[in-house]
Design a protein around this motif. Structure first.
Motif, PDB file in Angstrom:
ATOM      1  N   UNK A  11       0.836  -1.207   0.000  1.00 20.62           N
ATOM      2  CA  UNK A  11       0.000   0.000   0.000  1.00 20.62           C
ATOM      3  C   UNK A  11       0.867   1.251   0.000  1.00 20.62           C
ATOM      4  N   UNK A  12       1.870   1.278   0.863  1.00 20.70           N
ATOM      5  CA  UNK A  12       2.753   2.428   0.953  1.00 20.70           C
ATOM      6  C   UNK A  12       3.428   2.695  -0.397  1.00 20.70           C
ATOM      7  N   UNK A  13       3.861   1.629  -1.059  1.00 13.65           N
ATOM      8  CA  UNK A  13       4.531   1.769  -2.353  1.00 13.65           C
ATOM      9  C   UNK A  13       3.584   2.367  -3.387  1.00 13.65           C
ATOM     10  N   UNK A  14       2.352   1.867  -3.432  1.00 17.66           N
ATOM     11  CA  UNK A  14       1.374   2.414  -4.377  1.00 17.66           C
ATOM     12  C   UNK A  14       1.127   3.896  -4.107  1.00 17.66           C
ATOM     13  N   UNK A  15       0.938   4.249  -2.834  1.00 16.68           N
ATOM     14  CA  UNK A  15       0.657   5.644  -2.480  1.00 16.68           C
ATOM     15  C   UNK A  15       1.785   6.570  -2.908  1.00 16.68           C
ATOM     16  N   UNK A  16       3.011   6.172  -2.622  1.00 15.92           N
ATOM     17  CA  UNK A  16       4.158   7.011  -2.967  1.00 15.92           C
ATOM     18  C   UNK A  16       4.265   7.208  -4.476  1.00 15.92           C
ATOM     19  N   UNK A  17       4.012   6.135  -5.224  1.00 22.86           N
ATOM     20  CA  UNK A  17       4.063   6.234  -6.682  1.00 22.86           C
ATOM     21  C   UNK A  17       2.946   7.142  -7.198  1.00 22.86           C
ATOM     22  N   UNK A  18       1.792   7.062  -6.548  1.00 23.68           N
ATOM     23  CA  UNK A  18       0.684   7.931  -6.928  1.00 23.68           C
ATOM     24  C   UNK A  18       0.997   9.399  -6.676  1.00 23.68           C
ATOM     25  N   UNK A  19       1.582   9.700  -5.521  1.00 24.90           N
ATOM     26  CA  UNK A  19       1.953  11.078  -5.192  1.00 24.90           C
ATOM     27  C   UNK A  19       2.974  11.605  -6.199  1.00 24.90           C
TER      28      UNK A  19
END
Length: 217
Positions: A139-147
């Protein structure tokens, strides 16, 4: 590197507060609310099959009244006509979240990312679903990539409405990695700039205390 480690540490601390069933449901609501911003803000593109757009519009109406089974039938028709329709897949993610079929929701979100790796909504949705399923690292990885995607899009955005949507969804992602104050301040700023847009009211209400108080006793 140190900033990345600090972010992950902050996120892991934050995520410990999200282990209850009620907080997982909060993630669902946040995910759907953010999706609604995309539904209303995305421009109609001439290269999208017009009939696919029509089916998507009908599906959107069903989503808004939480008639997810009917919405799924309609969105599948839309996607059968145009398999690269990003908004269609975005809505499909929201439908599966509404049905609480999170595995299929993640598949739809990954398909969205596959179609357009620079479309940040897919990363935010996938991250929220991973959190619901308990995979906080992914989840953290997806969020960071989204930001990161939103940072790139905001530098290039020419449409003021699209920029507002980008900023709003980026603020949601900041809240989801534990940067609650930064994300909330951005939403408050957006609300002040756009007082007639009630989507920001809904996103600002989605804090832990308010949601828990709204649950039936």
């Amino acid at each position: 590197m140190e900033d990345e480690d600090n972010d992950k540490s902050q996120y892991q601390s934050f995520i410990q507060q999200l282990k209850t069933k009620t907080m997982k449901r909060l993630f669902c609501l946040t995910l759907i609310s953010a999706t609604m911003l995309s539904i209303y803000a995305q421009d109609r593109k001439v290269d999208i099959n017009p009939l696919a757009i029509e089916y998507n519009d009908l599906a959107t109406k069903q989503i808004l009244v939480q008639n997810y089974d009917s919405a799924l039938v309609l969105i599948n028709k839309a996607l059968s006509l145009d398999g690269n329709y990003t908004l269609g897949y975005s809505n499909k993610v929201g439908i599966y979240v509404g049905l609480k079929d999170f595995k299929k929701a993640l598949i739809a979100a990954d398909k969205l990312i596959e179609i357009d790796p620079h479309y940040p909504d897919g990363y935010g949705m996938a991250g929220g679903i991973c959190d619901i399923m308990g995979d906080t690292i992914m989840a953290f990885d997806y969020y960071k990539r989204g930001i990161s995607c939103y940072d790139e899009k905001n530098l290039k955005a020419n449409d003021p409405k699209q920029l507002i949507t980008n900023r709003a969804y980026r603020a949601c992602l900041l809240r989801l990695i534990g940067k609650e104050d930064e994300g909330k301040k951005e939403l408050e700023k957006l609300k002040a700039e756009n007082p007639d847009n009630f989507a920001f009211d809904q996103l600002l209400k989605l804090d832990r205390q308010t949601y828990l108080k709204s649950l039936p006793k």
